[in-house]
Design an enzyme around this catalytic site. Structure first.
Site, mmCIF file in Angstrom:
data_model
loop_
_atom_site.group_PDB
_atom_site.id
_atom_site.type_symbol
_atom_site.label_atom_id
_atom_site.label_comp_id
_atom_site.label_asym_id
_atom_site.label_seq_id
_atom_site.Cartn_x
_atom_site.Cartn_y
_atom_site.Cartn_z
ATOM 1 N N HIS A 1 -4.488 41.558 33.972
ATOM 2 C CA HIS A 1 -4.887 41.719 32.575
ATOM 3 C C HIS A 1 -6.176 40.950 32.307
ATOM 4 C CE1 HIS A 1 -1.141 43.712 31.558
ATOM 5 N NE2 HIS A 1 -0.483 42.752 32.180
ATOM 6 N N HIS B 1 -0.568 45.784 23.195
ATOM 7 C CA HIS B 1 -0.024 45.094 24.372
ATOM 8 C C HIS B 1 -0.252 43.589 24.301
ATOM 9 C CE1 HIS B 1 0.817 44.079 28.592
ATOM 10 N NE2 HIS B 1 1.469 45.238 28.647
#
Length: 533
Positions: free
Chosen positions: A219, A241
């Site tokens: 990420h 998210h």
């Protein structure tokens, strides 16, 4: 948006060469910034080295795909450079990770340059010092070792079983290499660092092993996210998210950092609807016959709008095949209406006159109530005896009646009528009404007296309706003529449609009212050009 870094195996995410209207961005790490790749790798290997050399077991909870293969590659290369560590076994305890490893071994072309160059000598993913652990029941836990096991957040599974087995040993250690969410044991251990934990069987045991958190997550961090938004020049960003705290922090930071371009940042909760208004202009090209005259403001352009690959054009139907790959076609319809009794052509046409203001035919001449057939033009006499001939009645440009041609229009020889038309909004309406008019032939014909009574009833209805619009209305029943004053002018109406007045403006106003009344009282009036009056 994912990380754009080139990791130890995979190529980094590519930056598109377009500027999107809306960019959806993850906010997993919020405004946090990752350590440099080299620093993270050095810390990770340093802790693994320290744990096994002090006689402990090193547990690395990982997800089955991605980071697991990344860390296995790092460990295998590190073990190859340090012979003193090769006495300590390395395992990965995940059947899914084992299957995924086959994909990495096969698709080397998807890896970065370093991996592809190494493949010239040997496949980097065919490890020398790492073994697969199919089941913990066959695991010989006899001394220091390194085990990569899933699940990555210590949910029930191999990683949780090993964690509960080794957590009481101060020589052992657990290195969390990925992201953990609220409500998991991994999050609890990393954030609160408790002195004891509760095992799955309900027993409480001390937590003596060392805990380290070294993120190898894919990420993106804040710096990568900000640079990506700036590179593609996005104007609207939707954050997803991430927990609410990270999302709100990222929204505030992005809004502040991009204040100069007034970046719109949205942070919807799950299932929330995001409504974004766009005001883009559409450019439409006018080509062919439609472009013969230059359009001015408020000009109505008549043509077909053709759209392809976000390009729009207006073309005349006749130019469709010339400027596009489309072809112009028509849909032809035919309804055959059987009659419940045999009629003459004269009777049929006089019946239709009650429903249509006018119709025309090159095969029939109608004068008053006289119906005569126009002589046929037959070029080949030999065909005249074998060919069926029809009378065609044009109710409009698009709607026709086809009737088998009789020898005598007075003779009762017609048992069916075909209604033929090409589909359009007017033609469909006229054709449907024509069928209804033909079906009225199923009832007994009206007598002359009944017809006169019907006409008188309509005139009286017309008088009643006109009186709602005009005062001092006078009706002459002998001539079916209405007279009345209106706006200082004398107006005369000859039923059902003729309006007479010296002032043209007054005449047009009255004609509008008369036409509306006529459409109410008389069924299906059709003008010569084939459109409803």
């Amino acid at each position: 948006v994912s990380t754009q870094s080139t990791w130890g195996q995979l190529m980094g995410a590519e930056t598109p060469d377009v500027s999107p209207d809306v960019l959806i961005v993850e906010s997993t790490y919020g405004i946090a910034e990752h350590e440099k790749r080299e620093e993270r790798e050095a810390r990770f290997l340093g802790w693994v080295d320290k744990i096994v050399k002090r006689g402990g077991r090193c547990l690395v909870p990982v997800f089955a795909l991605g980071r697991a293969q990344e860390l296995l590659l790092i460990l295998d290369e590190y073990w190859d450079r340090h012979p003193e560590l090769q006495q300590f076994p390395i395992y990965y305890a995940s059947s899914l990770a084992k299957r995924c490893l086959t994909i990495f071994q096969t698709y080397i072309n998807m890896m970065n340059d370093r991996i592809r160059k190494a493949y010239s000598f040997s496949n980097p993913f065919k490890f020398k010092y790492i073994r697969s652990l199919d089941s913990l029941s066959h695991f010989e836990d006899a001394g220091p070792s390194v085990v990569l096991a899933s699940p990555g957040m210590l949910q029930p599974g191999a990683s949780r079983e090993l964690f509960e087995r080794w957590c009481t040993d101060p020589r052992s250690g657990c290195i969390f290499a990925g992201y953990s969410v609220e409500g998991t044991l991994a999050k609890l251990v990393c954030v609160q660092r408790p002195n004891e934990i509760t095992r799955l069987d309900g027993k409480t045991v001390p937590l003596n092993m060392s805990i380290e958190e070294i993120s190898f997550s894919a990420h993106s961090d804040y710096i990568q996210t900000r640079e990506f938004i700036e590179t593609i020049d996005a104007n609207r960003v939707v954050l997803v998210h991430g927990d609410r705290n990270n999302v709100k922090k990222l929204q505030e930071r992005l809004t502040a950092d991009f204040q100069h371009k007034k970046l719109q940042v949205y942070s919807p909760k799950n299932t929330d609807v995001v409504k974004i208004k766009f005001s883009n202009e559409n450019v439409v090209k006018v080509i062919g016959d439609v472009a013969q005259s230059y359009p001015t403001a408020n000009t109505i352009l008549k043509g077909i709008l053709v759209s392809k690959d976000f390009q729009h054009s207006i073309v005349a139907p006749s130019d469709l095949s010339a400027y596009t790959t489309l072809q112009l076609g028509t849909v032809s319809n035919t309804i055959v209406v059987p009659l419940n009794r045999v009629l003459s052509l004269k009777r049929l046409l006089l019946h239709l006159q009650h429903y249509f203001l006018s119709f025309y035919s090159s095969d029939v001449a109608i004068v008053g109530e006289d119906v005569t057939l126009v002589a046929e033009k037959v070029e080949n006499d030999s065909m005249a005896n074998t060919q069926e001939h029809y009378v065609v009645i044009n109710l409009s440009k698009e709607v026709q009646l086809s009737i088998q041609r009789p020898a005598d229009p007075q003779a009762q020889t017609i048992s069916e009528v075909s209604v033929v038309w090409c589909t359009s909004k007017f033609a469909d309406f006229i054709a449907d009404a024509t069928v209804i008019a033909l079906l009225h032939l199923y009832s007994e014909p009206r007598t002359t007296v009944a017809a006169e009574v019907d006409d008188m009833f309509r005139i009286k209805c017309m008088q009643q309706m006109l009186s709602q619009y005009y005062t001092q209305l006078h009706l002459n029943l002998d001539t079916f003529t209405f007279t009345f004053p209106y706006q200082g002018q004398e107006v005369r109406i000859v039923a059902p449609l003729l309006v007479e007045c010296e002032d043209e403006a007054v005449k047009q106003k009255v004609q509008i009212v008369v036409r509306r009344i006529f459409l109410t009282l008389y069924p299906l009036p059709i003008a010569d050009e084939g459109q409803c009056c």
